[in-house]
Design an enzyme around this catalytic site. Sequence first.
Site, PDB file in Angstrom:
ATOM      1  N   HIS A 215       3.571  -4.507   0.241  1.00 39.06           N
ATOM      2  CA  HIS A 215       3.723  -2.561   0.334  1.00 39.06           C
ATOM      3  C   HIS A 215       1.909  -2.195   1.236  1.00 39.06           C
ATOM      4  CE1 HIS A 215       3.403   1.440  -0.541  1.00 39.06           C
ATOM      5  NE2 HIS A 215       5.131   1.504  -0.877  1.00 39.06           N
TER       6      HIS A 215
ATOM      7  N   ASP B 224      12.303  -1.356  -3.253  1.00 39.00           N
ATOM      8  CA  ASP B 224      13.081  -2.101  -2.583  1.00 39.00           C
ATOM      9  C   ASP B 224      13.935  -2.783  -3.570  1.00 39.00           C
ATOM     10  OD1 ASP B 224      12.057  -0.546   0.077  1.00 39.00           O
ATOM     11  OD2 ASP B 224      13.993  -0.047  -0.805  1.00 39.00           O
TER      12      ASP B 224
HETATM   13  C1  SDX Z   1       9.164   1.222   1.223  1.00 37.82           C
HETATM   14  O1  SDX Z   1       4.931   3.605   3.185  1.00 37.82           O
HETATM   15  C2  SDX Z   1       5.720   3.432   1.466  1.00 37.82           C
HETATM   16  O2  SDX Z   1       5.093   3.759   0.384  1.00 37.82           O
HETATM   17  C3  SDX Z   1       7.339   2.931   1.343  1.00 37.82           C
HETATM   18  C4  SDX Z   1       7.760   2.753   0.433  1.00 37.82           C
HETATM   19  C5  SDX Z   1       8.340   4.441   0.447  1.00 37.82           C
HETATM   20  O3  SDX Z   1       8.530   4.493  -0.899  1.00 37.82           O
HETATM   21  O4  SDX Z   1       8.295   5.417   1.503  1.00 37.82           O
HETATM   22  O5  SDX Z   1       6.735   2.055  -0.779  1.00 37.82           O
HETATM   23  C6  SDX Z   1       8.938   2.255   0.579  1.00 37.82           C
HETATM   24  O6  SDX Z   1       9.038   0.970   2.492  1.00 37.82           O
HETATM   25  C7  SDX Z   1       8.855  -0.270   0.836  1.00 37.82           C
HETATM   26  C8  SDX Z   1       8.647  -1.269   1.820  1.00 37.82           C
HETATM   27  C9  SDX Z   1       9.864  -1.921   1.823  1.00 37.82           C
HETATM   28  N1  SDX Z   1       9.387  -3.510   3.009  1.00 37.82           N
HETATM   29  C10 SDX Z   1       9.915  -4.504   2.769  1.00 37.82           C
HETATM   30  O7  SDX Z   1       9.856  -4.994   1.957  1.00 37.82           O
HETATM   31  C11 SDX Z   1       9.980  -4.912   3.888  1.00 37.82           C
HETATM   32  C12 SDX Z   1       8.677  -6.567   3.636  1.00 37.82           C
HETATM   33  N2  SDX Z   1       7.188  -6.191   3.585  1.00 37.82           N
HETATM   34  C13 SDX Z   1       6.635  -6.208   4.708  1.00 37.82           C
HETATM   35  O8  SDX Z   1       7.127  -6.572   6.156  1.00 37.82           O
HETATM   36  C14 SDX Z   1       4.646  -5.708   4.099  1.00 37.82           C
HETATM   37  O9  SDX Z   1       4.759  -5.945   3.584  1.00 37.82           O
HETATM   38  C15 SDX Z   1       5.530  -3.856   4.578  1.00 37.82           C
HETATM   39  C16 SDX Z   1       6.410  -3.053   5.606  1.00 37.82           C
HETATM   40  C17 SDX Z   1       5.844  -3.057   3.659  1.00 37.82           C
HETATM   41  C18 SDX Z   1       3.674  -3.454   4.926  1.00 37.82           C
HETATM   42  O10 SDX Z   1       3.629  -4.093   5.938  1.00 37.82           O
HETATM   43  P1  SDX Z   1       1.479  -3.736   5.745  1.00 37.82           P
HETATM   44  O11 SDX Z   1       1.202  -2.899   4.963  1.00 37.82           O
HETATM   45  O12 SDX Z   1       1.464  -3.409   7.283  1.00 37.82           O
HETATM   46  O13 SDX Z   1       0.579  -5.084   5.756  1.00 37.82           O
HETATM   47  P2  SDX Z   1       1.341  -6.530   6.839  1.00 37.82           P
HETATM   48  O14 SDX Z   1       2.678  -6.587   6.895  1.00 37.82           O
HETATM   49  O15 SDX Z   1      -0.253  -6.129   7.254  1.00 37.82           O
HETATM   50  O16 SDX Z   1       0.827  -8.035   5.836  1.00 37.82           O
HETATM   51  C19 SDX Z   1      -0.410  -8.304   5.215  1.00 37.82           C
HETATM   52  C20 SDX Z   1      -0.193  -9.355   5.532  1.00 37.82           C
HETATM   53  C21 SDX Z   1       0.279 -10.359   7.102  1.00 37.82           C
HETATM   54  O17 SDX Z   1      -0.010 -11.717   6.318  1.00 37.82           O
HETATM   55  P3  SDX Z   1      -1.881 -11.490   7.846  1.00 37.82           P
HETATM   56  O18 SDX Z   1      -1.518 -10.963   9.041  1.00 37.82           O
HETATM   57  O19 SDX Z   1      -2.443 -11.211   6.707  1.00 37.82           O
HETATM   58  O20 SDX Z   1      -2.148 -13.588   6.829  1.00 37.82           O
HETATM   59  O21 SDX Z   1       0.226  -9.886   4.240  1.00 37.82           O
HETATM   60  C22 SDX Z   1       1.771 -10.636   5.080  1.00 37.82           C
HETATM   61  C23 SDX Z   1       1.657 -10.143   6.226  1.00 37.82           C
HETATM   62  O22 SDX Z   1       2.442 -11.718   7.187  1.00 37.82           O
HETATM   63  N3  SDX Z   1       2.518  -9.800   4.565  1.00 37.82           N
HETATM   64  C24 SDX Z   1       3.917 -10.892   4.419  1.00 37.82           C
HETATM   65  C25 SDX Z   1       4.667  -9.925   3.620  1.00 37.82           C
HETATM   66  N4  SDX Z   1       4.231  -8.613   3.781  1.00 37.82           N
HETATM   67  C26 SDX Z   1       2.763  -8.574   3.677  1.00 37.82           C
HETATM   68  N5  SDX Z   1       4.475 -12.138   4.381  1.00 37.82           N
HETATM   69  C27 SDX Z   1       5.589 -12.672   3.881  1.00 37.82           C
HETATM   70  N6  SDX Z   1       7.033 -11.617   3.767  1.00 37.82           N
HETATM   71  C28 SDX Z   1       6.274 -10.009   3.017  1.00 37.82           C
HETATM   72  N7  SDX Z   1       6.916  -9.344   2.902  1.00 37.82           N
END
Ligand code: SDX
Length: 439
Positions: free
Chosen positions: A315, A373
């Site tokens: 998140h 989710d």
């Molecule tokens: C919702 O914003 C909100 O409030 C959203 C929400 C709401 O109520 O409106 O809470 C609802 O959208 C919840 C999130 C649902 N999405 C997912 O579950 C999809 C999987 N999660 C990711 O795509 C990600 O964690 C996000 C999109 C939720 C957050 O992305 P960020 O904040 O842009 O974080 P990031 O992508 O920069 O990740 C930071 C690091 C990265 O690695 P590095 O580049 O630093 O090496 O963490 C890794 C990412 O690769 N990472 C993951 C991961 N999520 C982040 N690695 C593996 N699996 C994951 N799920």
Amino acid sequence: MTATHSSANGPVFTLLDKESGHEFELPLMHASIGPDVIDMRRLYAETGCFTYDPGYTSTGSCQSRLTYIDGEAGILRHRGYPIEELAADSDFMDVCHLLLYGELPTAAEKQAFEDDITHHTMLHEQFYYFFRGFRRDSHPMAIMCAAVGALSAFYHDTTDIHSPEHRRIAAHRLIAKVPTIAAVAYKYSMGQPFVYPRNDLGYAANFLYMMYSNPCEDYVVNPVLARALDRILILHADHEQNASTSTVRLAGSSGANPYACIAAGIASLWGPAHGGANEAVLKMLGEIGNRDRIPEFLDRAKDKDDPFRLMGFGHRVYRNHDPRARILRESCHEVLEELGVKDEPLLDLAMELERIALEDDYFIDKKLFPNVDFYSGIIYRAMGIPVAMFTAMFALGRTAGWVAQWKEMIEDPAMKIGRPRQLYLGEVERHFVPLEERG
Ligand code: SDX
């Protein structure tokens, strides 16, 4: 940029341009709780520079009084009320009123609010023709985008966003009609007759009735499932300036029709990185299949060359736990027990995946844990809701937050059209070359 100090007009940040030695003072604006903000509105005029923050990781886009999130502590409050208390003791109509009007309703206010919502749940009869143009296998979110946007065709000339009464009606209509539209999208996909809402049922029960009843037999809504759904709607109601809410605000900042703005929010929510994750979680659990394959998928999630991410994990704001996921995990057990589902392999797999992931250094270091989710889809599935409808379910709850955030923005005297700038990296200047002279 140096720490704050006080000036005649209050606390300021000082920005030092080391090349010119010039100092710029930027006012600090205090939050009632949570991070203060540096007022950057004069930055470009004073420095000739923009800020650069793609993804808005450190940018406050607005002032708001609706929802407070503390990502480190896993706190979520709506108008100061903790989500744990609202989920346990309140209901979705309470929360809708709280978000829209700032207070939990009195008994009389609640009765009036619920009556108004109930008496707006029907769709204009002509509206049903829209659905017949879609293929039966159309994704419900495609239908939701189109149908909610189509509401702007029915309510455009009579919607003056500067009229408090028109804003109230638009907000109530959207909260009332989105479940009816979602249920029609489901019925259309099933080839079953559309079911009209009933005025003697509560909000969540009415939705389940529209989803599962048919003209051939009586259908009694299971009150435990209705209560579970009502709690899920509370948990999805609002969440500060997330992607879909920011979409609604940016669309609404131009003065656009509010129904069209909510349709834009639905479009943004559909993405798998946002509300579409609940559908993606079920597909991921299905792909993992059994607990023996969990390590393989965790390795893929860590592999930068693999686009796979652990859906339902991570998140942007929460850095320890998503309070909503904890509540939903408890609700899973309650709903499965009520349905007499002794062992739900997907829930067992999800809990084992959570257990292993939360012991894995990669997930610990990157602060990745289940978000809202991760468990919701398991409950929806147990309730008989098809996977394709999962994100539409998210939209049912979030419509309350979208309309409340839109209303707050329109009522903000400082509202301006949203117009971000950019870091331009393209060609500086070139001159036109006639076709016959091009290589
Ligand atoms: C919702 O914003 C909100 O409030 C959203 C929400 C709401 O109520 O409106 O809470 C609802 O959208 C919840 C999130 C649902 N999405 C997912 O579950 C999809 C999987 N999660 C990711 O795509 C990600 O964690 C996000 C999109 C939720 C957050 O992305 P960020 O904040 O842009 O974080 P990031 O992508 O920069 O990740 C930071 C690091 C990265 O690695 P590095 O580049 O630093 O090496 O963490 C890794 C990412 O690769 N990472 C993951 C991961 N999520 C982040 N690695 C593996 N699996 C994951 N799920």
